[in-house]
Design a protein around this motif. Structure first.
Motif, PDB file in Angstrom:
ATOM      1  N   PRO A 107       0.886  -1.158  -0.045  1.00  0.00           N
ATOM      2  CA  PRO A 107      -0.132   0.015   0.003  1.00  0.00           C
ATOM      3  C   PRO A 107       0.965   1.407  -0.044  1.00  0.00           C
ATOM      4  CG  PRO A 107      -0.067  -1.180   2.074  1.00  0.00           C
ATOM      5  CD  PRO A 107       0.502  -1.834   1.251  1.00  0.00           C
ATOM      6  N   LEU A 108       2.029   1.289   0.630  1.00  0.00           N
ATOM      7  CA  LEU A 108       2.871   2.313   0.602  1.00  0.00           C
ATOM      8  C   LEU A 108       3.309   2.794  -0.818  1.00  0.00           C
ATOM      9  CD1 LEU A 108       5.109   1.734   3.543  1.00  0.00           C
ATOM     10  CD2 LEU A 108       3.269   3.388   3.615  1.00  0.00           C
ATOM     11  N   VAL A 109       3.579   1.798  -1.672  1.00  0.00           N
ATOM     12  CA  VAL A 109       4.208   1.863  -2.891  1.00  0.00           C
ATOM     13  C   VAL A 109       2.961   2.468  -3.733  1.00  0.00           C
ATOM     14  CG1 VAL A 109       5.287   0.718  -4.828  1.00  0.00           C
ATOM     15  CG2 VAL A 109       6.164   0.363  -2.755  1.00  0.00           C
ATOM     16  N   THR A 110       1.904   1.878  -3.559  1.00  0.00           N
ATOM     17  CA  THR A 110       0.652   2.059  -4.244  1.00  0.00           C
ATOM     18  C   THR A 110       0.340   3.615  -3.825  1.00  0.00           C
ATOM     19  OG1 THR A 110      -0.485   0.108  -3.810  1.00  0.00           O
ATOM     20  CG2 THR A 110      -1.948   1.891  -4.362  1.00  0.00           C
ATOM     21  N   ASP A 111       0.538   4.126  -2.631  1.00  0.00           N
ATOM     22  CA  ASP A 111       0.125   5.506  -2.646  1.00  0.00           C
ATOM     23  C   ASP A 111       1.389   6.574  -3.412  1.00  0.00           C
ATOM     24  OD1 ASP A 111      -1.811   5.148  -0.755  1.00  0.00           O
ATOM     25  OD2 ASP A 111      -0.526   5.350   1.261  1.00  0.00           O
ATOM     26  N   ARG A 112       2.558   5.993  -3.343  1.00  0.00           N
ATOM     27  CA  ARG A 112       3.874   6.680  -4.020  1.00  0.00           C
ATOM     28  C   ARG A 112       3.352   6.794  -5.683  1.00  0.00           C
ATOM     29  NH1 ARG A 112       5.698  10.472  -2.274  1.00  0.00           N
ATOM     30  NH2 ARG A 112       7.608  10.131  -3.394  1.00  0.00           N
ATOM     31  N   ILE A 113       2.715   5.659  -6.029  1.00  0.00           N
ATOM     32  CA  ILE A 113       2.301   5.729  -7.527  1.00  0.00           C
ATOM     33  C   ILE A 113       1.364   6.896  -7.788  1.00  0.00           C
ATOM     34  CG2 ILE A 113       1.218   4.424  -9.431  1.00  0.00           C
ATOM     35  CD1 ILE A 113       2.516   1.789  -8.017  1.00  0.00           C
ATOM     36  N   ALA A 114       0.343   6.979  -6.876  1.00  0.00           N
ATOM     37  CA  ALA A 114      -0.545   7.968  -6.972  1.00  0.00           C
ATOM     38  C   ALA A 114      -0.084   9.251  -6.936  1.00  0.00           C
ATOM     39  CB  ALA A 114      -1.631   7.687  -5.706  1.00  0.00           C
ATOM     40  N   ASP A 115       1.131   9.455  -5.922  1.00  0.00           N
ATOM     41  CA  ASP A 115       1.381  10.604  -5.714  1.00  0.00           C
ATOM     42  C   ASP A 115       2.389  11.168  -7.009  1.00  0.00           C
ATOM     43  OD1 ASP A 115       0.677  11.145  -3.223  1.00  0.00           O
ATOM     44  OD2 ASP A 115       2.646  10.348  -2.244  1.00  0.00           O
ATOM     45  N   ALA A 116       2.967  10.202  -7.626  1.00  0.00           N
ATOM     46  CA  ALA A 116       3.917  10.327  -8.801  1.00  0.00           C
ATOM     47  C   ALA A 116       3.100  10.911 -10.080  1.00  0.00           C
ATOM     48  CB  ALA A 116       4.687   9.102  -9.248  1.00  0.00           C
ATOM     49  N   ASP A 117       1.846  10.022 -10.167  1.00  0.00           N
ATOM     50  CA  ASP A 117       0.945  10.506 -11.161  1.00  0.00           C
ATOM     51  C   ASP A 117       0.184  11.742 -11.046  1.00  0.00           C
ATOM     52  OD1 ASP A 117       1.300   7.984 -12.258  1.00  0.00           O
ATOM     53  OD2 ASP A 117      -0.618   7.018 -11.289  1.00  0.00           O
ATOM     54  N   ARG A 118       0.131  12.128  -9.669  1.00  0.00           N
ATOM     55  CA  ARG A 118      -0.560  13.529  -9.489  1.00  0.00           C
ATOM     56  C   ARG A 118       0.481  14.506  -9.891  1.00  0.00           C
ATOM     57  NH1 ARG A 118       0.344  16.699  -5.270  1.00  0.00           N
ATOM     58  NH2 ARG A 118       1.364  14.903  -4.080  1.00  0.00           N
ATOM     59  N   ARG A 119       1.797  14.334  -9.560  1.00  0.00           N
ATOM     60  CA  ARG A 119       2.562  15.258  -9.576  1.00  0.00           C
ATOM     61  C   ARG A 119       3.101  15.360 -11.115  1.00  0.00           C
ATOM     62  NH1 ARG A 119       6.380  17.110  -6.023  1.00  0.00           N
ATOM     63  NH2 ARG A 119       6.376  16.145  -3.964  1.00  0.00           N
ATOM     64  N   SER A 120       3.001  14.347 -11.774  1.00  0.00           N
ATOM     65  CA  SER A 120       3.079  14.366 -13.519  1.00  0.00           C
ATOM     66  C   SER A 120       1.982  15.052 -14.035  1.00  0.00           C
ATOM     67  CB  SER A 120       2.938  12.933 -13.861  1.00  0.00           C
ATOM     68  OG  SER A 120       3.281  12.993 -15.318  1.00  0.00           O
ATOM     69  N   ALA A 121       0.734  14.932 -13.637  1.00  0.00           N
ATOM     70  CA  ALA A 121      -0.435  15.622 -14.055  1.00  0.00           C
ATOM     71  C   ALA A 121      -0.335  17.120 -13.775  1.00  0.00           C
ATOM     72  CB  ALA A 121      -1.554  14.841 -13.641  1.00  0.00           C
ATOM     73  N   GLU A 122       0.083  17.438 -12.457  1.00  0.00           N
ATOM     74  CA  GLU A 122       0.069  18.751 -11.987  1.00  0.00           C
ATOM     75  C   GLU A 122       1.357  19.726 -13.093  1.00  0.00           C
ATOM     76  OE1 GLU A 122       2.358  19.951  -8.356  1.00  0.00           O
ATOM     77  OE2 GLU A 122       0.173  19.800  -7.746  1.00  0.00           O
ATOM     78  N   LEU A 123       2.506  18.914 -13.125  1.00  0.00           N
ATOM     79  CA  LEU A 123       3.557  19.524 -13.987  1.00  0.00           C
ATOM     80  C   LEU A 123       3.035  19.525 -15.347  1.00  0.00           C
ATOM     81  CD1 LEU A 123       6.854  17.840 -12.371  1.00  0.00           C
ATOM     82  CD2 LEU A 123       5.991  20.222 -12.197  1.00  0.00           C
ATOM     83  N   ALA A 124       2.323  18.561 -16.077  1.00  0.00           N
ATOM     84  CA  ALA A 124       2.035  18.640 -17.437  1.00  0.00           C
ATOM     85  C   ALA A 124       0.967  19.678 -17.752  1.00  0.00           C
ATOM     86  CB  ALA A 124       1.387  17.145 -17.700  1.00  0.00           C
ATOM     87  N   ALA A 125       0.369  20.005 -16.625  1.00  0.00           N
ATOM     88  CA  ALA A 125      -1.015  21.263 -16.940  1.00  0.00           C
ATOM     89  C   ALA A 125       0.019  22.322 -16.630  1.00  0.00           C
ATOM     90  CB  ALA A 125      -1.814  20.979 -15.608  1.00  0.00           C
ATOM     91  N   PHE A 126       0.815  22.463 -15.625  1.00  0.00           N
ATOM     92  CA  PHE A 126       1.804  23.574 -15.894  1.00  0.00           C
ATOM     93  C   PHE A 126       2.558  23.836 -17.076  1.00  0.00           C
ATOM     94  CE2 PHE A 126       5.533  25.745 -13.701  1.00  0.00           C
ATOM     95  CZ  PHE A 126       4.692  27.120 -13.461  1.00  0.00           C
ATOM     96  N   SER A 127       3.095  22.760 -17.489  1.00  0.00           N
ATOM     97  CA  SER A 127       3.865  23.016 -18.866  1.00  0.00           C
ATOM     98  C   SER A 127       3.069  23.582 -19.983  1.00  0.00           C
ATOM     99  CB  SER A 127       4.364  21.600 -19.159  1.00  0.00           C
ATOM    100  OG  SER A 127       5.192  21.628 -20.495  1.00  0.00           O
ATOM    101  N   ASP A 128       1.620  22.828 -19.981  1.00  0.00           N
ATOM    102  CA  ASP A 128       0.679  23.395 -20.965  1.00  0.00           C
ATOM    103  C   ASP A 128       0.559  25.086 -20.911  1.00  0.00           C
ATOM    104  OD1 ASP A 128       0.616  20.648 -22.223  1.00  0.00           O
ATOM    105  OD2 ASP A 128      -1.138  20.177 -21.139  1.00  0.00           O
ATOM    106  N   ARG A 129       0.520  25.100 -19.657  1.00  0.00           N
ATOM    107  CA  ARG A 129       0.017  26.718 -19.541  1.00  0.00           C
ATOM    108  C   ARG A 129       1.267  27.576 -19.848  1.00  0.00           C
ATOM    109  NH1 ARG A 129      -2.859  31.237 -18.882  1.00  0.00           N
ATOM    110  NH2 ARG A 129      -1.885  32.601 -17.323  1.00  0.00           N
TER     111      ARG A 129
END
Length: 260
Positions: free
Chosen positions: A86-108
């Motif tokens: 479950p800890l690694v599962t949470d880190r995957i979710a964090d990484a996906d969230r960061r990736s989406a956050e930075l992708a949106a920022f890059s698009d902006r």
């Protein structure tokens, strides 16, 4: 293997003595004391440090690593694996969230860059010139884009960085490299302003620099949860706001030239 002094363990493991002392304080690495007060470590210390380093590479928090070590000490690998999933599962979710956050920022950033690279109107700025809005934004929604970079999702009313341990999980070589990266970026700041608990730095508004600041701040929070970053993007400039507890004043000064 006999017991090891701290200098011997540092040499065998490649982990600096300062980090070993921190691990002891954090409850990750037990140490006995000789009659003279010197630390000495058991024969399993090197292997224990390898496990800690592996968990750090996964981005696990210190409290999670401490809990995993407690399970590992019981000697049942299956229990350790069950706790890690479950800890690694949470880190995957964090990484996906960061990736989406930075992708949106890059698009902006790309959209702002496209707007600003087009022909400018004659005379002063006008509402649709691209300096304060983009073509696909409503006129009532101008202004900078705020990007909060945090290692974990959090309640906006909380400030967990104030309670985080003031300790960096990077080793000596990694810490030196990170300081050099920050100093190279901070040298590009056009203005700096001391604020309560930290520093606000202004930079030229370029997509490359904004992406570098965002990535560096995200990496910093993975090893130093006591830092709080806010990155603001406006057409004329980037603003990075950094806050930290008073006890982190020396690190804040090393990285950003601040005093708290």
């Amino acid at each position: 293997m006999s017991t090891l002094r701290i200098s011997q363990l540092a040499e065998r493991s490649g982990v600096p003595a300062s980090t070993l002392r921190f691990y002891e304080t954090a409850g990750l690495l037990p140490a006995e004391r000789t009659s003279s007060g010197y630390r000495q470590y058991g024969p399993d210390a090197v292997e224990r440090l390898a496990f800690i380093s592996s968990a750090k590479l996964l981005g696990l928090a210190l409290e999670d690593i401490r809990d995993l070590l407690d399970v590992r000490d019981a000697g049942v690998c299956a229990a350790v694996r069950a706790r890690m999933v479950p800890l690694v599962t949470d880190r995957i979710a964090d990484a996906d969230r960061r990736s989406a956050e930075l992708a949106a920022f890059s698009d902006r950033l790309a959209e702002v860059h496209r707007q600003l690279s087009g022909p400018a109107p004659s005379g002063g700025c006008v509402p649709d010139c691209g300096c304060t809005t983009t073509a696909n934004e409503r006129p009532q929604a101008p202004g900078p884009v705020m990007v909060e970079l945090s290692a974990r999702p959090r309640d906006a009313a909380d400030e967990p960085w104030r309670e985080a341990p003031v300790a960096c999980t990077l080793d000596g070589a990694e810490l030196g490299e990170r300081i050099a990266q920050w100093q190279a970026v901070v040298a590009q700041a056009t203005n700096r302003e001391e604020i309560p608990d930290g520093m606000r730095l202004a930079f030229p508004s370029t997509p490359e620099l904004a992406a570098e600041l965002a990535a560096l701040a995200a990496a910093e929070q993975d090893c130093c949860a006591f830092f709080d970053f806010t990155l603001s993007l406006a057409p004329a400039r980037l603003t990075l706001t950094v806050r930290a507890p008073e006890a982190a004043g020396s690190l804040l000064a090393d990285l950003f030239g601040a005093t708290v």
